[in-house]
Design an enzyme around this catalytic site. Structure first.
Site, PDB file in Angstrom:
ATOM      1  N   GLU A  84       0.872  -1.182   0.000  1.00  0.00           N
ATOM      2  CA  GLU A  84       0.000   0.000   0.000  1.00  0.00           C
ATOM      3  C   GLU A  84       0.907   1.230   0.000  1.00  0.00           C
ATOM      4  O   GLU A  84       1.941   1.230   0.668  1.00  0.00           O
ATOM      5  CB  GLU A  84      -0.905  -0.013   1.237  1.00  0.00           C
ATOM      6  N   ASP A 111       5.344   1.128  -4.966  1.00  0.00           N
ATOM      7  CA  ASP A 111       4.549   0.793  -6.142  1.00  0.00           C
ATOM      8  C   ASP A 111       4.582  -0.711  -6.374  1.00  0.00           C
ATOM      9  O   ASP A 111       5.650  -1.306  -6.542  1.00  0.00           O
ATOM     10  CB  ASP A 111       5.120   1.534  -7.356  1.00  0.00           C
ATOM     11  N   ASP A 134      -9.610   1.112  -6.509  1.00  0.00           N
ATOM     12  CA  ASP A 134     -10.256   2.352  -6.941  1.00  0.00           C
ATOM     13  C   ASP A 134     -10.958   2.108  -8.282  1.00  0.00           C
ATOM     14  O   ASP A 134     -10.319   1.702  -9.249  1.00  0.00           O
ATOM     15  CB  ASP A 134      -9.197   3.447  -7.095  1.00  0.00           C
ATOM     16  N   THR A 205     -16.966  -6.436   4.994  1.00  0.00           N
ATOM     17  CA  THR A 205     -16.686  -5.155   5.637  1.00  0.00           C
ATOM     18  C   THR A 205     -17.996  -4.462   6.025  1.00  0.00           C
ATOM     19  O   THR A 205     -19.061  -4.767   5.471  1.00  0.00           O
ATOM     20  CB  THR A 205     -15.901  -4.230   4.693  1.00  0.00           C
ATOM     21  N   LYS A 206     -17.905  -3.518   6.962  1.00  0.00           N
ATOM     22  CA  LYS A 206     -19.099  -2.757   7.370  1.00  0.00           C
ATOM     23  C   LYS A 206     -19.691  -2.018   6.170  1.00  0.00           C
ATOM     24  O   LYS A 206     -20.905  -1.979   5.974  1.00  0.00           O
ATOM     25  CB  LYS A 206     -18.728  -1.753   8.471  1.00  0.00           C
ATOM     26  N   GLU A 208     -19.436  -2.837   3.042  1.00  0.00           N
ATOM     27  CA  GLU A 208     -20.036  -3.817   2.136  1.00  0.00           C
ATOM     28  C   GLU A 208     -21.386  -4.305   2.666  1.00  0.00           C
ATOM     29  O   GLU A 208     -22.365  -4.404   1.922  1.00  0.00           O
ATOM     30  CB  GLU A 208     -19.068  -4.991   1.983  1.00  0.00           C
TER      31      GLU A 208
END
Length: 226
Positions: A84, A111, A134, A205-206, A208
């Protein structure tokens, strides 16, 4: 003259300024010397990095790291390498590693394309995760999307035969693109008839769960290396 669009396309990210909280900065300062791997343009020995022989899973773009830490905690027999570039996420995952006392997770802030090209040996990975990259939902920005044929070609080479590539997105047109790109790679085969059910190892996830309640879709795509 070099095509600037191509230069953008070969990077795995677009750097955005994110503000690190004091806690995230402290966690990163304390954690990266222990769990971070510095970028060097030479092949690394993953068994040496983790100190054992175990399945090795790469995650590209772990965001704030919550799902990554949860997966690593639930699967102690696997080793995870998370990449990341954004500071708040790296700092937050360092904090989670310390809180959960995880020993099977290492981080890189670099990267991912350069890491793939210069640090990971062909056939060294048992799995690759790219969760909720993204979507670059404006059509003119679609070319910036991470999961495109050149990256998938690199990833396929790094996977062992039988190793898997798992992507998840909540943008349907990106899901369609991912499926098309992966179907176009001769070294990979779909594990499902189209989209796959969410495997137990990928936590809900919350964000999601909230989206599903509102009727929004999430698409998982899982292919295996032939």
């Amino acid at each position: 003259m070099e095509n600037p669009a191509f230069k953008r396309a070969i990077r795995s990210f677009v750097l955005r300024q994110g503000h690190l909280s004091a806690g995230q900065q402290r966690a990163m300062d304390e954690g990266m010397p222990k769990w971070g791997i510095e970028y060097r343009p030479e092949t690394m020995d993953l068994e040496q990095v983790f100190g054992r022989a175990a399945p090795k899973i790469l995650e590209i773009g772990f965001g704030m790291g919550g799902a990554t830490a949860e997966i690593a905690a639930a699967n102690p027999d696997n080793d995870y390498l998370g990449i990341e570039v954004h500071g708040p996420g790296v700092g937050n995952l360092c904090k989670l590693i310390a809180e959960k006392e995880l020993t099977n997770l290492r981080l890189m802030r670099h990267d991912a394309v350069e890491v793939l090209d210069n640090m990971l040996a062909d056939g060294s990975l048992d799995g690759v995760h790219i969760f909720f990259p993204d979507p670059w939902h404006k059509k003119r920005h679609n070319k910036r999307r991470l999961i495109q044929a050149p990256l998938v070609e690199k990833l396929a080479k790094k996977l062992k035969p039988g190793g898997y590539f798992h992507a998840a997105t909540d943008w349907e047109d990106y899901a369609i693109q991912i499926l098309e790109v992966l179907n176009g790679n001769a070294d990979l085969e779909n594990t499902a008839d189209g989209y796959a059910p969410r495997p137990d190892y990928r936590p809900l996830t919350k964000f999601e769960a909230r989206g599903i309640k509102l009727g929004h879709g999430v698409w998982d795509v899982i292919f295996r290396r032939k």
